[in-house]
Structure formats: C-alpha cells, structure tokens
Write an enzyme that holds these catalytic residues in place. Structure first.
Site: not given
Length: 314
Positions: A160, A256, A286
């Site tokens: 991320s 996501d 995610h």
C-alpha cells in the site's frame, strides 16, 4: 460476471462489518494510529515463530530510524535481506501491525527481513517519511554486518503506502546514486491521488475495507499541498522516467480501489525496460496480505512474493 470475494474474504468482510468500526477519517490522526495497532492485534495473534527478532536504532539524520530485524531458522550469515516498508496510508500502522507479514515473509523466503519504522504524516508530511526510508536503506547497506546481511544482496518491499515508498525509494536511490538494490516487491500500491479511476468507482464506497474517502484523508495528511502531488517521489505514476530500476514484482487486489494504480503503472515500468512480474489477486480486497489467520490466500501471496525475492537475491 462481476468480481466477487472468495468465501474466506467474504467472511472477513462480514466480520468487519459486524464490528461496526468507524472509518479512520472519523478520528484525529494520532488516535487513528493508536487504534490501528488495536484493530490489527487480532490478525497478529498466533504469528509464526522465527529464530530471532531484534530491534535496532539506525544512525540516521535528522531522525534515528527504528527498525526490527527478523531472522528465520537456517538463515546463514552474510546472506540476502529484504527491507520492508509497512502500509497504512503514511498515517497509521507500525512495526507491530505488520509483525505477522514480516515473520511470514522471513519464513517463506528463508531471508532476513528488516522492517522500517519511518516517520508518519501529518506530523511529518512528504517528503519526511520517504527521507526516512531512503536514509534507512543507506544505513542498512552501510552497516549490513550488523544485521548479518550482504550489502550487495538487498531488496525493498512494501504494501500500500509502503509500496509507494518502496518505489519512490528506488527512484531516489537511482537519481542520487550510491546504493543499488537488487529487487523490489510492491504489494497493492498507491501511486497517484487520482480517485476517479474505475477501481475507485467500483470498490471505493466503503464496503471493501479501504474507501476513497479514507484515501482522500491519507493524501491530505501526506501531501497537503496538492501541487506537490505531481512530484514523482510522492506519486510515482507521474514519473517521466521509470528506467534503470531493478526487477520488480507488483501485485493488485481485485476488489481494491487502488487496483488501477498498479494496472496503470505496470506498462509504464515495462516501457522503461524494467523487468516486471505482475500478479492480480482475484476475489480479495486491499490489506489481504494481513489476513493469514482467516485467509489461506494471504499465505499463498506471501509465498509468491518470497519466491520472487529469493530468486532475484540468489
């Protein structure tokens, strides 16, 4: 047929929904950071053992950066190592929230993992977190013996916002010189602040763990000056030059809002001559790599990342 969560992923989404936890942007930043450790404690229960875990303070300036070393069983001295940058939107999460990921990555690869506790926004906005990551990589390279690592066989990985920092670190090291890493692994990364993409429209409403609203909040904390969000070190998707980077593994999660960040940057990297391995993880959201406790796919993903890094660092 529209994408659907796997059975295990659906159970996780149901559990999270039943908890009814307010989104991160409902809290002051420091409180959200503290809560991120509490909320992730469940996912770190029963983490696997490794041979050794040790905390260090790097001799970096202007801030001494804390790192945590994970040594798996059977890791020889002066071997390869993975420098790991945790996710959390540059605002939340910590060494502790990603403890399970780092332990599993160390065990799956047989390599040392060094997790970096970089400075957090908004107290330390861009470029301070990136400065910490670059300084940490340079310090680890210079004193690799402290970690039992080979300075010529280092890789960087992150998830991320950590993937954003990992790619930006590689760009900085390329441009500034002095340290060459052998590989990078970028796990469902965020590479620009464009929230009009199809994946944001499909998956950013708040039912799939990460929302577009939360990403707005993260970006406002990390790069409050919107004009600076075109800086390639803040948003690598805007980089004009993505050449001369080491082999990269990139993953995207199907459900996501950030999926299209990866979908868009992969061809740009390939056009720059980068050796790219791309994986789309179907039926998961995610943060999925955190959910080994309930999601067998998480361990399979970690094994895939570990195999890539081990091969590139051999």
């Amino acid at each position: 047929m529209a994408a659907q969560p796997t059975t295990e992923m659906a159970a996780i989404l149901k559990q999270v929904a039943e908890e009814g936890l307010p989104p991160w942007e409902n809290y002051p930043h420091a409180e959200a950071r503290r809560l991120s450790v509490e909320r992730n404690a469940y996912w770190n229960e029963g983490n696997p053992e490794v041979a050794r875990v040790e905390d260090f303070l790097l001799d970096t300036s202007p801030r001494r950066v804390p790192v945590r070393l994970y040594v798996p069983e059977g890791a020889g001295d002066n071997g390869p190592a993975i420098i790991y940058l945790h996710g959390g939107g540059w605002v939340i999460c910590s060494l502790d929230t990603h403890d399970g990921v780092c332990r599993r990555l160390a065990n799956a690869s047989g390599l040392r993992v060094i997790s970096v506790d970089y400075a957090m926004a908004p107290e330390h906005p861009f470029p301070a977190p990136l400065d910490d990551c670059v300084a940490a990589v340079r310090a680890i390279h210079a004193d690799a013996w402290r970690f039992g690592a080979d300075p010529d066989r280092l890789a960087v990985a992150g998830d991320s916002a950590g993937a954003n920092l990992a790619l930006a670190t590689l760009l900085r090291l390329r441009d500034e010189g002095g340290v060459k890493l052998r590989a990078g692994a970028l796990i469902y990364g965020v590479y620009a602040d464009d929230h009009t993409t199809q994946s944001h429209r499909e998956w950013g409403g708040g039912d799939y763990l990460l929302s577009t609203a939360t990403m707005d909040w993260f970006w406002d904390a990390y790069v409050p000056d919107r004009a600076r969000r075109r800086d390639p070190y803040a948003a690598p998707l805007h980089a004009q030059d993505l050449t001369h980077l080491p082999p990269l593994y990139l993953s995207a999660a199907e459900l996501d809002p950030l999926k299209d960040d990866t979908v868009q940057i992969v061809p740009k990297l390939q056009a720059g001559g980068v050796d790219v391995t791309y994986s789309l993880w179907e039926g998961v959201t995610h943060a999925c790599v955190m959910f080994s406790r309930m999601l067998p796919d998480a361990d399979r993903q970690i094994e895939e990342i570990a195999a890539f890094l081990k091969a590139k660092l051999a």
